[in-house]
Scaffold this active site. Structure first.
Site, PDB file in Angstrom:
ATOM      1  N   ASP B   7     -31.047  -2.026 -17.062  1.00  0.00           N
ATOM      2  CA  ASP B   7     -30.264  -1.130 -16.200  1.00  0.00           C
ATOM      3  C   ASP B   7     -31.194   0.000 -15.759  1.00  0.00           C
ATOM      4  OD1 ASP B   7     -28.197   0.130 -14.864  1.00  0.00           O
ATOM      5  OD2 ASP B   7     -27.496   1.184 -16.649  1.00  0.00           O
ATOM      6  N   GLU B  67     -28.880  -5.732 -12.558  1.00  0.00           N
ATOM      7  CA  GLU B  67     -27.791  -5.711 -11.574  1.00  0.00           C
ATOM      8  C   GLU B  67     -28.332  -5.520 -10.171  1.00  0.00           C
ATOM      9  OE1 GLU B  67     -24.526  -2.998 -12.015  1.00  0.00           O
ATOM     10  OE2 GLU B  67     -23.742  -4.027 -13.765  1.00  0.00           O
ATOM     11  N   ASP B 139     -26.287   3.292 -20.923  1.00  0.00           N
ATOM     12  CA  ASP B 139     -27.183   2.473 -20.100  1.00  0.00           C
ATOM     13  C   ASP B 139     -27.667   1.238 -20.865  1.00  0.00           C
ATOM     14  OD1 ASP B 139     -27.390   4.245 -17.657  1.00  0.00           O
ATOM     15  OD2 ASP B 139     -28.027   5.642 -19.199  1.00  0.00           O
TER      16      ASP B 139
END
Lengths: 169, 169
Positions: B7, B67, B139
């Site tokens: 992330d 992502e 995170d």
């Protein structure tokens, strides 16, 4: 001093190297690093990093500079630019080259004399300031403009330091 | 298979490593890489690259995932994220680790079962799917969620391949 200017982009990153001897500037080399849009992003970033690392190894600049990015309303293009810019800054830092950042209006003012100059005016002045230069393309011209800005900035810093030293003597 | 979820962020990059044996998942490690806002940007990017390279060397993942970024209306924060993300993707590619990308809604659906889940639901399901996990922070939880998504995706790809092979036999 050998100075490297950079104009990062995922598709095309421009670079330009100049020699600065006080206020005298001369062109050494310029080029554009391209990565194909069809490639996977990590591969494109690796190619960019490796190609720029090669340029730095060959040209051995004493310093580097890049334009500040204002970003625009298109989040996807800002993201792409950011990814390329991160890799460009990392390549310079990894090679031990300090990298300055200049607002685009400062670059225009340093090269053309006015912060509102357009791209063509910048390109024309780059060619006038670096006689005999053959530009690899518009991104290389922008990179040389940043290198020229960096040279001006360093020269005026030195002039200021001399004046301060003189005042103290 | 050992899978690394990431992330990315300039201030904090979360990472999480899981082992995937078919549909059985287990937690291996997770953490957060922080860089101080007061530092120069090239230095922050170098610290991020080096710390993540250390994680990859230690954990030796077979694959990684991150992502997709939609970006937002704040160009400066999208630019910061892009710069960190470019360096994160480069670190994985340089270490020879292939990196998949998943839309945030795919991650939520894979972990919680619905694409509209919120952060707290994702975090709670990460803790349920990886019993005994101690999260380094939000995170790191997001990074583990991406790793879980990657594991599901690879498992369903393998199941599909088996079915295709079976139908052809």
């Amino acid at each position: 001093m050998i100075l490297l200017g950079l104009d990062p982009g995922l598709g095309t990153t421009g670079w330009g190297v100049i020699a600065a001897d006080g206020n005298r500037l001369s062109h050494i080399a310029n080029g554009q690093i391209r990565t194909e849009p069809g490639m996977q992003l990590p591969r494109r970033l690796t190619l960019l990093f490796d190609a720029l690392t090669d340029v730095i190894r060959t040209e051995r600049p004493d310093g580097a500079a890049v334009e500040e990015v204002l970003g625009n309303s298109n989040a996807q293009s800002t993201l792409k630019l950011g990814q390329a810019r991160g890799v460009v800054l990392l390549a310079a830092a990894t090679a031990g080259v300090a990298i300055g950042e200049y607002h685009p209006s400062i670059v225009k003012k340093a090269v053309v004399g006015t912060g509102g100059a357009d791209k063509k005016q910048v390109q024309a002045m780059v060619m006038r300031l670096l006689p005999g230069v053959k530009l690899s393309g518009p991104d290389a011209a922008d990179a040389l403009a940043v290198a020229i800005t960096h040279a001006h900035h360093l020269a005026s810093q030195r002039a200021l330091a001399r004046r301060v030293a003189g005042a103290g003597a």
